[in-house]
Scaffold this active site. Structure first.
Site, PDB file in Angstrom:
ATOM      1  N   GLU A   8      49.561  12.630  56.494  1.00 19.26           N
ATOM      2  CA  GLU A   8      48.398  13.128  55.758  1.00 19.26           C
ATOM      3  C   GLU A   8      48.824  13.894  54.505  1.00 19.26           C
ATOM      4  OE1 GLU A   8      45.242  13.838  59.411  1.00 19.26           O
ATOM      5  OE2 GLU A   8      47.050  15.072  59.323  1.00 19.26           O
ATOM      6  N   GLU A  29      48.570  11.526  67.224  1.00 20.82           N
ATOM      7  CA  GLU A  29      47.812  12.644  67.781  1.00 20.82           C
ATOM      8  C   GLU A  29      47.255  12.378  69.175  1.00 20.82           C
ATOM      9  OE1 GLU A  29      47.778  13.383  63.346  1.00 20.82           O
ATOM     10  OE2 GLU A  29      47.665  11.651  64.676  1.00 20.82           O
TER      11      GLU A  29
END
Length: 256
Positions: free
Chosen positions: A113, A133
């Site tokens: 990200e 995640e």
């Protein structure tokens, strides 16, 4: 001292991740350093471009430090860690100066990200991308399901976030996420950044605003910034400010 350093030596600044013991995973201190570093970049007219790099050759960034967020309660995790991290990554993405990410190693979760905030990316052939995640019971929180959709496309992000698939550097390049593959991404990133030094900084900044507006990256702010830049050059603006200071009624000349 934060493990996110801003090195300014000449027209190309370097924003360097330096937490190799944890594969450059983001800590609270590293997140907190983003805002002052971005402010310093914006305020220094000598800086014409920024290279985003990392110390560890094995990992550009392994994501967010699990120890840093695992003890947070649900509210603090959502409000402080996720929301604040998202805001700070947006701050990097919306720098007025062009940015090049040098990805010498893997970029997972928050590291991917963070790389996505750059204008272009150079990857080592051995580097990979991942959104792991779900393997620890959480979801991407720093634009992994938002900005990455624009850069990689919905199907690819679903592969990564739902099915845990890693994306190779070769595929990232084919998808357009990586502008180039290079054995020494940092050196190549500096070459690309330094090539901008002889170009018009105003033209580059405005072009970046226009592209971001088209892509939906903070569109409202980009449109207003462009409008303010246009009106700021007019005789009407000069007359309006002068009239205010002289406490008189303005006489706008219009398009003259």
């Amino acid at each position: 001292m934060s493990a996110l350093h801003l090195i300014t030596d000449g027209p190309v600044a370097e924003l360097r991740l330096d937490n190799p013991a944890k594969l450059n995973a983001f800590t609270t201190d590293m997140l907190a350093a983003i805002e002052p570093h971005c402010a310093a970049i914006e305020k220094d007219p000598a800086i014409r471009a920024v290279v985003i790099s990392a110390e560890d050759a094995k990992a550009f960034c392994a994501g967010a430090d699990i120890i840093a967020w695992s003890e947070l309660g649900p509210w603090d995790f959502a409000r402080h860690w996720v929301r604040e991290g998202h805001r700070l990554f947006d701050r990097v993405a919306r720098l007025s100066k062009p940015t090049v990410a040098a990805m010498g190693g893997h970029a997972f979760g928050g590291g991917l990200e963070f790389a996505a905030t750059a204008d272009i990316r150079v990857m080592a052939p051995s580097a990979t991308l991942a959104l792991p995640e779900a393997s620890v019971g959480i979801v991407p929180g720093w634009s992994g399901t938002q900005r990455l959709i624009r850069l990689l496309g919905e199907p690819v992000v679903k592969e990564m976030a739902l099915f845990g698939r890693r994306i190779s550097a070769e595929r990232a390049h084919a998808l357009g996420f990586a502008a180039e593959l290079a054995d020494d991404p940092r050196a190549r990133a500096f070459e690309l950044a330094e090539a901008l030094v002889g170009k018009s900084p105003c033209a580059i900044e405005v072009a970046k605003y226009m592209i971001h507006a088209a892509a939906g990256e903070d569109r409202s702010a980009m449109v207003e910034a462009l409008g303010a830049g246009m009106i700021g050059q007019t005789a009407d603006r000069t007359e309006g400010v002068a009239a205010f200071r002289e406490k008189r009624k303005p006489e706008f000349p219009g398009n003259q």
